[in-house]
Design an enzyme around this catalytic site. Structure first.
Site, PDB file in Angstrom:
ATOM      1  N   ASP A 100       0.841  -1.195   0.000  1.00  0.00           N
ATOM      2  CA  ASP A 100       0.000   0.000   0.000  1.00  0.00           C
ATOM      3  C   ASP A 100       0.877   1.246   0.000  1.00  0.00           C
ATOM      4  OD1 ASP A 100      -2.115  -1.754   0.304  1.00  0.00           O
ATOM      5  OD2 ASP A 100      -2.198  -1.503   2.479  1.00  0.00           O
TER       6      ASP A 100
HETATM    7  N1  URA Z   1      -0.905  -6.068   3.941  1.00  0.00           N
HETATM    8  C1  URA Z   1      -1.430  -4.829   3.957  1.00  0.00           C
HETATM    9  O1  URA Z   1      -2.408  -4.581   4.645  1.00  0.00           O
HETATM   10  N2  URA Z   1      -0.849  -3.889   3.204  1.00  0.00           N
HETATM   11  C2  URA Z   1       0.237  -4.108   2.446  1.00  0.00           C
HETATM   12  O2  URA Z   1       0.728  -3.205   1.787  1.00  0.00           O
HETATM   13  C3  URA Z   1       0.774  -5.403   2.456  1.00  0.00           C
HETATM   14  C4  URA Z   1       0.183  -6.365   3.209  1.00  0.00           C
END
Ligand code: URA
Length: 235
Positions: A100
């Site tokens: 993310d």
């Molecule tokens: N899990 C998440 O919630 N976000 C990420 O970026 C990777 C794994």
């Protein structure tokens, strides 16, 4: 591989590769090539009379900073891909999975399609390890729920391993890679994520000497780890 890709991999910019072909400076198996999209796998390619050989695959690690998208290109936002050195970007390696925008840490890139596919496929259950600052400090019951596989409305998560590292600090190991997986899992057991960092994937750990935004090629040993995690023979 396409002729234009081979030429850019050998160091030309896309525009230079296109021009070299248009000017008849590239030969494939002795014939002047007129089509930059020509497939040249296994062919002898000459540019200005000199052989151009297919370069090896790219295996690269980036310490992803917060605030960048895990994408190759974006019209408005800065991407993780744009942080790679230009010579690496020319090879167009893909990110191995997504983080993310706010998530930091290990982001791997490769040009090896089958390796990429396997490392992100739930079928190969490749371990991804995250360190999270969370609200509150999880107890044994939370760890047990995660180990049993949290049931969501849209899916049942695979078992995840929780270690409490300190007050409000945990390490979570998952093998699935679903969208927002770690945030959803920790929220589901009552400990929403405040910050999240990926520490390792497929046995490859983020190089602690890389500052956020910095990157480097994987060592031979690290590349070997990924092939083993993907149950793929290295050729
Ligand atoms: N899990 C998440 O919630 N976000 C990420 O970026 C990777 C794994």
């Amino acid at each position: 591989m396409r002729l234009d890709k081979l030429l850019t991999a050998a160091g030309l910019t896309r525009a230079q590769a296109k021009r070299a072909v248009a000017e008849g400076r590239a030969r494939v198996n002795g014939e002047v090539a007129r089509d930059a999209g020509l497939r040249v796998d296994g062919a002898q390619v000459l540019l200005d009379g000199r052989p151009v050989t297919e370069p090896g695959e790219v295996y690269w690690m980036l310490h992803k900073p917060a605030g960048v998208l895990t994408a190759m290109r974006d019209a408005r936002e800065k991407t993780a891909f744009s942080l790679l050195p230009e010579a690496v970007r020319r090879r167009e390696p893909s990110p191995i999975g997504r983080l993310d925008r706010d998530v930091t840490g290990l982001l791997l890139f490769t040009t090896h399609g089958e390796l990429l596919h396997r490392l992100i496929s739930p079928k190969y259950a490749v371990e991804k390890v995250y360190v999270a600052r969370v609200e509150g400090t999880p107890d044994e019951a939370a760890a047990r729920k995660l180990a049993a596989g949290v049931v969501f409305a849209d899916f049942t998560a695979r078992p995840a391993r929780l270690e409490v590292l300190g007050e409000r600090l945990v390490r979570l190991t998952v093998t699935e890679g679903r969208y927002h997986e770690v945030k959803r899992l920790l929220a589901a057991v009552g400990h929403p994520v405040l910050t999240l960092r990926r520490e390792s994937m497929g046995g490859v750990t983020l190089d602690a000497s890389l500052d956020a935004g910095e990157s480097r090629p994987l060592t031979d040993e690290e590349t070997g780890c990924l092939f083993r995690a993907a149950k793929l023979e290295r050729n």
